[in-house]
Design a protein around this motif. Structure first.
Motif, PDB file in Angstrom:
ATOM      1  N   TYR A 134     -76.562  10.344  91.127  1.00  0.00           N
ATOM      2  CA  TYR A 134     -77.215   9.199  90.486  1.00  0.00           C
ATOM      3  C   TYR A 134     -78.131   8.419  91.417  1.00  0.00           C
ATOM      4  CZ  TYR A 134     -73.815   6.279  92.939  1.00  0.00           C
ATOM      5  OH  TYR A 134     -73.071   5.654  93.914  1.00  0.00           O
ATOM      6  N   LYS A 135     -78.198   8.839  92.673  1.00  0.00           N
ATOM      7  CA  LYS A 135     -78.932   8.039  93.651  1.00  0.00           C
ATOM      8  C   LYS A 135     -80.401   8.409  93.766  1.00  0.00           C
ATOM      9  CE  LYS A 135     -74.845   7.039  96.452  1.00  0.00           C
ATOM     10  NZ  LYS A 135     -74.212   7.147  97.791  1.00  0.00           N
ATOM     11  N   VAL A 140     -81.727  11.778  88.819  1.00  0.00           N
ATOM     12  CA  VAL A 140     -81.579  10.903  87.647  1.00  0.00           C
ATOM     13  C   VAL A 140     -82.405  11.432  86.488  1.00  0.00           C
ATOM     14  CG1 VAL A 140     -82.127   8.616  86.714  1.00  0.00           C
ATOM     15  CG2 VAL A 140     -80.995   8.822  88.930  1.00  0.00           C
ATOM     16  N   ASN A 189     -81.191   1.394  88.932  1.00  0.00           N
ATOM     17  CA  ASN A 189     -81.014   1.886  90.300  1.00  0.00           C
ATOM     18  C   ASN A 189     -81.790   1.030  91.292  1.00  0.00           C
ATOM     19  OD1 ASN A 189     -79.189   3.940  90.187  1.00  0.00           O
ATOM     20  ND2 ASN A 189     -80.675   5.582  89.912  1.00  0.00           N
ATOM     21  N   LYS A 193     -79.818  -1.518  94.458  1.00  0.00           N
ATOM     22  CA  LYS A 193     -79.898  -0.971  95.811  1.00  0.00           C
ATOM     23  C   LYS A 193     -79.256  -1.888  96.856  1.00  0.00           C
ATOM     24  CE  LYS A 193     -83.899   2.093  95.400  1.00  0.00           C
ATOM     25  NZ  LYS A 193     -85.307   2.341  95.816  1.00  0.00           N
ATOM     26  N   GLY A 200     -73.407   0.481  91.514  1.00  0.00           N
ATOM     27  CA  GLY A 200     -74.406   1.517  91.286  1.00  0.00           C
ATOM     28  C   GLY A 200     -73.868   2.700  90.498  1.00  0.00           C
ATOM     29  N   VAL A 203     -74.514   2.707  86.661  1.00  0.00           N
ATOM     30  CA  VAL A 203     -75.873   2.853  86.139  1.00  0.00           C
ATOM     31  C   VAL A 203     -75.970   3.964  85.085  1.00  0.00           C
ATOM     32  CG1 VAL A 203     -78.232   3.523  86.742  1.00  0.00           C
ATOM     33  CG2 VAL A 203     -77.031   1.812  88.110  1.00  0.00           C
TER      34      VAL A 203
END
Length: 326
Positions: A134-135, A140, A189, A193, A200, A203
């Protein structure tokens, strides 16, 4: 009497004699209503039992031979033909196998990944990967696209035969839901941060919830325009109701979001703790399988229980002016 009349009379007599002999020999009676679920749908427990059977992932492992055999049993039973030795439990099992693989309106065999029995294995894989990767922006985009593509397949596979989706409507819903999910995920996202990594991890859930709010109403926009069928207690069609469609679609949105909630809300806490342990630091590649497994465990229960939240049939008020929308 004409020969055709004598033939019809003899056929009617044969059916009556068959029913009588079945009753006398203890064979399965022909008055079991397999058009409706086996359990009382006016109660949550009855609906839960029904959906635990409908969403049983083991049904996707059934062979074509088993599916065709279930279809034959159901079609024969509807015509008054009962195979020797068939029990009531076997009849209901055949009904749920048939319902799990064949479209209720068209009778066509449904796409494998679009069947209700594929919901848990498909969603656990996609959701688990969304929550693991997911980062980065490419990850994503990719997994949100995969998720909405899967949703489009499910919605198309389970489309109503009474109000089928056009290619344009399907494409509009697909593009809108994918865009909404990706935009939500990327936007959140960016905002998270500088906050806790745990926040996070939520999300993907926010993105899925946003996509459901877009996707489902668009997929069922025709029902919002023309309404869904309303019948009396005997099944006689009275007309269409746009108000009933609005209520039904709102309930679907709520149940879909709640369905995703346990699998997307519980694992983040567990994974946040596990990733601080030596095991995942030593074997970081295990993160995705563990996450998928946790999501799958939650979905096995969340999927049928959330489907059972609202009755599939409800009483609605019908005004005297039957020619107006209600």
């Amino acid at each position: 009497m004409e020969p055709e009349d004598r033939q019809l009379d003899s056929e009617s007599l044969r059916i009556l004699q068959k029913k009588k002999s079945q009753t006398m020999s203890g064979e399965l009676p022909l008055n079991i209503n397999i058009k409706e679920p086996r359990w009382d749908q006016s109660t949550f427990v009855g609906r839960a039992n029904h959906f635990f059977t409908v969403t049983d992932p083991r049904n996707i492992l059934l062979t074509n031979k088993q599916l065709e055999n279930a279809r034959k049993i159901i079609h024969d039973y509807r015509q008054g033909i009962v195979p020797p030795g068939l029990t009531e439990n076997e009849l209901w099992r055949a009904k749920y196998i048939y319902d799990s693989a064949f479209h209720p309106d068209t009778g066509e065999k449904m796409i494998l990944i679009g069947r209700m029995s594929a919901q848990v294995p498909m969603n656990m894989t996609i959701t688990g990967c969304m929550m693991t990767f997911y980062k980065s922006t490419p990850a994503v985009f990719f997994w949100q696209w995969v998720n909405q593509s899967f949703n489009a397949v499910v919605n198309y596979t389970n489309r109503s035969g009474d109000a089928p989706l056009s290619v344009k409507e399907l494409g509009t819903a697909y593009v809108s839901a994918t865009t909404g999910a990706v935009a939500t995920a990327l936007g959140l996202n960016a905002l998270t941060k500088h906050v806790s990594p745990l926040i996070g991890r939520f999300v993907p859930f926010a993105a899925v919830a946003a996509a459901n709010c877009i996707n489902i109403p668009l997929m069922r926009q025709r029902e919002l325009k023309v309404g869904i069928p309303v019948t009396d207690e005997n099944g006689n069609r009275l007309g269409e109701s746009a108000n009933a469609a609005k209520q039904a679609i709102a309930q679907v949105v709520v149940s879909r979001i709640l369905m995703a909630a346990p699998g997307m809300a519980i694992p983040p806490f567990i994974m946040n703790t596990l990733e601080k342990k030596a095991f995942l630091k030593r074997f970081p590649w295990m993160s995705a399988p563990i996450q998928v497994g946790l999501v799958g465990f939650c979905l096995v229960f969340a999927t049928p229980l959330c489907c059972a939240l609202f009755p599939q049939k409800r009483y609605v008020y019908v005004p005297l002016q039957s020619d107006h929308d209600f």
